[in-house]
Motif scaffolding. Structure first.
Motif, PDB file in Angstrom:
ATOM      1  N   CYS A  95       0.845  -1.189   0.000  1.00  0.00           N
ATOM      2  CA  CYS A  95       0.000   0.000   0.000  1.00  0.00           C
ATOM      3  C   CYS A  95       0.882   1.242   0.000  1.00  0.00           C
ATOM      4  O   CYS A  95       1.955   1.260   0.635  1.00  0.00           O
ATOM      5  N   LYS A  96       0.426   2.266  -0.692  1.00  0.00           N
ATOM      6  CA  LYS A  96       1.154   3.541  -0.737  1.00  0.00           C
ATOM      7  C   LYS A  96       0.154   4.676  -0.546  1.00  0.00           C
ATOM      8  O   LYS A  96      -0.946   4.644  -1.090  1.00  0.00           O
ATOM      9  N   ALA A  97       0.568   5.667   0.235  1.00  0.00           N
ATOM     10  CA  ALA A  97      -0.278   6.840   0.461  1.00  0.00           C
ATOM     11  C   ALA A  97       0.549   8.103   0.272  1.00  0.00           C
ATOM     12  O   ALA A  97       1.689   8.181   0.753  1.00  0.00           O
ATOM     13  N   ASP A  98      -0.012   9.067  -0.415  1.00  0.00           N
ATOM     14  CA  ASP A  98       0.604  10.387  -0.568  1.00  0.00           C
ATOM     15  C   ASP A  98      -0.061  11.316   0.440  1.00  0.00           C
ATOM     16  O   ASP A  98      -1.256  11.581   0.325  1.00  0.00           O
ATOM     17  N   ILE A  99       0.706  11.789   1.408  1.00  0.00           N
ATOM     18  CA  ILE A  99       0.120  12.543   2.523  1.00  0.00           C
ATOM     19  C   ILE A  99       0.838  13.861   2.753  1.00  0.00           C
ATOM     20  O   ILE A  99       1.967  14.075   2.304  1.00  0.00           O
ATOM     21  N   TYR A 100       0.124  14.763   3.428  1.00  0.00           N
ATOM     22  CA  TYR A 100       0.747  15.941   4.028  1.00  0.00           C
ATOM     23  C   TYR A 100       0.809  15.665   5.524  1.00  0.00           C
ATOM     24  O   TYR A 100      -0.225  15.397   6.149  1.00  0.00           O
ATOM     25  N   ASP A 101       2.022  15.724   6.090  1.00  0.00           N
ATOM     26  CA  ASP A 101       2.127  15.468   7.523  1.00  0.00           C
ATOM     27  C   ASP A 101       1.896  16.753   8.309  1.00  0.00           C
ATOM     28  O   ASP A 101       1.571  17.802   7.750  1.00  0.00           O
ATOM     29  N   HIS A 102       2.061  16.670   9.645  1.00  0.00           N
ATOM     30  CA  HIS A 102       1.765  17.790  10.523  1.00  0.00           C
ATOM     31  C   HIS A 102       2.707  18.975  10.319  1.00  0.00           C
ATOM     32  O   HIS A 102       2.451  20.071  10.826  1.00  0.00           O
ATOM     33  N   LEU A 103       3.791  18.761   9.573  1.00  0.00           N
ATOM     34  CA  LEU A 103       4.725  19.845   9.251  1.00  0.00           C
ATOM     35  C   LEU A 103       4.517  20.351   7.834  1.00  0.00           C
ATOM     36  O   LEU A 103       5.372  21.045   7.296  1.00  0.00           O
ATOM     37  N   TYR A 104       3.401  19.979   7.228  1.00  0.00           N
ATOM     38  CA  TYR A 104       3.049  20.389   5.864  1.00  0.00           C
ATOM     39  C   TYR A 104       4.021  19.832   4.816  1.00  0.00           C
ATOM     40  O   TYR A 104       4.153  20.390   3.729  1.00  0.00           O
ATOM     41  N   ARG A 105       4.650  18.734   5.148  1.00  0.00           N
ATOM     42  CA  ARG A 105       5.545  18.089   4.185  1.00  0.00           C
ATOM     43  C   ARG A 105       4.748  17.077   3.378  1.00  0.00           C
ATOM     44  O   ARG A 105       3.945  16.328   3.927  1.00  0.00           O
TER      45      ARG A 105
END
Length: 120
Positions: A95-105
């Motif tokens: 599985c792969k997910a493209d995310i924005y983390d809590h640091l906006y990365r």
């Protein structure tokens, strides 16, 4: 920290079905596209299917009609329904997910994989 947890792999006879699940959790602001890739022994990892947060799907042509990807945004979870499985579908499914983390990365995040074995 972001985690992807996959489940649902196993042993199935040719012609059988399995349903894979993948849930992303952790310090996430937004989950964009999620999808599945697979890798058989001695082969390169290949794309299987993906789905956007809006529900738009994309499949490798050879898997259209047999595999169906779905998504539950409220659970940050995607599913992959595998039908009419063939021995050549045997692989580790990632599985792969493209995310924005809590640091906006913006980060691509991979799971550890779940094994699908197709054998009589």
């Amino acid at each position: 920290q972001v985690q992807l947890v996959e489940s649902g792999g196993g042993l199935v006879q040719p012609g059988g079905s399995l349903r894979l699940s993948c849930t992303v959790s952790g310090s996430i602001l937004q989950v964009n596209a999620m999808g599945w890739h697979r890798q058989a022994p001695g082969k390169q990892r290949e794309f299987v299917a993906a789905i956007t947060s809006g529900g738009r799907t994309n499949y490798t042509d050879s898997m259209k009609g047999r595999f169906t990807i779905g998504r539950d945004n409220s659970k940050n979870t995607i599913y992959l329904q595998l039908n009419s499985l063939k021995p050549e579908d045997m692989a580790a499914y990632y599985c792969k997910a493209d995310i924005y983390d809590h640091l906006y990365r913006y980060l691509p995040v991979w799971g550890q994989g779940t094994q699908v074995t197709v054998s009589s």
